[in-house]
Write a protein that holds these residues in place. Structure first.
Motif, PDB file in Angstrom:
ATOM      1  N   PRO A  19      40.341  38.293  46.354  1.00  0.00           N
ATOM      2  CA  PRO A  19      41.015  37.579  45.264  1.00  0.00           C
ATOM      3  C   PRO A  19      40.142  37.336  44.035  1.00  0.00           C
ATOM      4  O   PRO A  19      40.637  37.412  42.907  1.00  0.00           O
ATOM      5  CB  PRO A  19      41.440  36.242  45.891  1.00  0.00           C
ATOM      6  N   VAL A  20      38.860  37.059  44.232  1.00  0.00           N
ATOM      7  CA  VAL A  20      37.985  36.819  43.075  1.00  0.00           C
ATOM      8  C   VAL A  20      37.845  38.095  42.256  1.00  0.00           C
ATOM      9  O   VAL A  20      37.886  38.058  41.019  1.00  0.00           O
ATOM     10  CB  VAL A  20      36.608  36.273  43.520  1.00  0.00           C
ATOM     11  N   LEU A  38      33.925  33.650  32.549  1.00  0.00           N
ATOM     12  CA  LEU A  38      34.565  33.939  33.837  1.00  0.00           C
ATOM     13  C   LEU A  38      34.389  32.759  34.781  1.00  0.00           C
ATOM     14  O   LEU A  38      35.325  32.349  35.468  1.00  0.00           O
ATOM     15  CB  LEU A  38      33.981  35.215  34.445  1.00  0.00           C
ATOM     16  N   LEU A  39      33.193  32.175  34.805  1.00  0.00           N
ATOM     17  CA  LEU A  39      32.926  31.021  35.665  1.00  0.00           C
ATOM     18  C   LEU A  39      33.782  29.822  35.288  1.00  0.00           C
ATOM     19  O   LEU A  39      34.195  29.049  36.158  1.00  0.00           O
ATOM     20  CB  LEU A  39      31.449  30.624  35.586  1.00  0.00           C
ATOM     21  N   ALA A  40      34.056  29.663  34.003  1.00  0.00           N
ATOM     22  CA  ALA A  40      34.854  28.526  33.542  1.00  0.00           C
ATOM     23  C   ALA A  40      36.296  28.605  34.046  1.00  0.00           C
ATOM     24  O   ALA A  40      36.953  27.584  34.208  1.00  0.00           O
ATOM     25  CB  ALA A  40      34.839  28.461  32.013  1.00  0.00           C
ATOM     26  N   GLU A  45      31.354  29.495  43.040  1.00  0.00           N
ATOM     27  CA  GLU A  45      29.938  29.300  42.703  1.00  0.00           C
ATOM     28  C   GLU A  45      29.451  30.509  41.900  1.00  0.00           C
ATOM     29  O   GLU A  45      29.944  31.620  42.073  1.00  0.00           O
ATOM     30  CB  GLU A  45      29.109  29.169  43.976  1.00  0.00           C
ATOM     31  N   ALA A  46      28.462  30.273  41.074  1.00  0.00           N
ATOM     32  CA  ALA A  46      27.905  31.347  40.247  1.00  0.00           C
ATOM     33  C   ALA A  46      27.388  32.496  41.108  1.00  0.00           C
ATOM     34  O   ALA A  46      27.565  33.669  40.760  1.00  0.00           O
ATOM     35  CB  ALA A  46      26.795  30.800  39.354  1.00  0.00           C
ATOM     36  N   SER A  47      26.780  32.173  42.244  1.00  0.00           N
ATOM     37  CA  SER A  47      26.245  33.229  43.100  1.00  0.00           C
ATOM     38  C   SER A  47      27.363  34.088  43.684  1.00  0.00           C
ATOM     39  O   SER A  47      27.206  35.306  43.819  1.00  0.00           O
ATOM     40  CB  SER A  47      25.392  32.633  44.223  1.00  0.00           C
ATOM     41  N   ASN A  48      28.480  33.466  44.029  1.00  0.00           N
ATOM     42  CA  ASN A  48      29.629  34.218  44.564  1.00  0.00           C
ATOM     43  C   ASN A  48      30.200  35.145  43.491  1.00  0.00           C
ATOM     44  O   ASN A  48      30.477  36.315  43.753  1.00  0.00           O
ATOM     45  CB  ASN A  48      30.704  33.257  45.073  1.00  0.00           C
ATOM     46  N   LEU A  49      30.358  34.615  42.275  1.00  0.00           N
ATOM     47  CA  LEU A  49      30.865  35.454  41.189  1.00  0.00           C
ATOM     48  C   LEU A  49      29.915  36.615  40.934  1.00  0.00           C
ATOM     49  O   LEU A  49      30.353  37.755  40.748  1.00  0.00           O
ATOM     50  CB  LEU A  49      31.059  34.634  39.920  1.00  0.00           C
TER      51      LEU A  49
END
Length: 131
Positions: A19-20, A38-40, A45-49
């Motif tokens: 899904p991400v 994208l994070l916003a 979490e940033a690491s997952n993105l």
């Protein structure tokens, strides 16, 4: 030795199986975006993105470049947006078919002429139960 086309297609669809990653691709349809944007929007979490972006990059679905201090991501080809649009159309058709099937099932469950519908609260009760 090259990979068979069907295997390469399967890998492409596996890449889309998160899904991400789908959300990232949807957001990039509007044009290049920095990771912070994208994070916003994506609640991870940033690491997952970062991991998901790396998967998309390795699959060749997104491209990245630096713009000063920002790392910008974009779709590697407009065909990715076309694939997402096709997925939306397919999903719409499948859901429409399911709705039509559900309507048909509901229509078939209408009591036959001359039989009385079950009173409220009697659904699933045995004849003579509670007597």
């Amino acid at each position: 030795m090259s990979v068979p086309l069907y295997q390469a297609k399967a890998e492409l669809f596996r890449t889309l199986g998160h899904p991400v990653r789908i959300r990232v691709l949807e957001l990039l349809q509007d044009g290049p975006k920095p990771v912070r944007d994208l994070l916003a929007v994506i609640d991870v979490e940033a690491s997952n993105l970062s991991q998901q972006l790396a998967v998309l990059r390795r699959a060749g679905m997104v491209a990245s470049h630096r713009d000063g201090p920002l790392v910008m991501y974009s779709l590697s080809t407009p065909d990715v947006a076309d694939l997402l649009a096709a997925g939306r159309r397919i999903l719409g058709a499948v859901l429409t078919d399911r709705d039509a099937l559900l309507d048909e099932l509901r229509a078939d469950s209408v009591p036959a002429a001359g039989s009385a519908p079950a009173a409220s609260g009697e659904t699933g009760s045995r004849p003579g139960a509670g007597r």
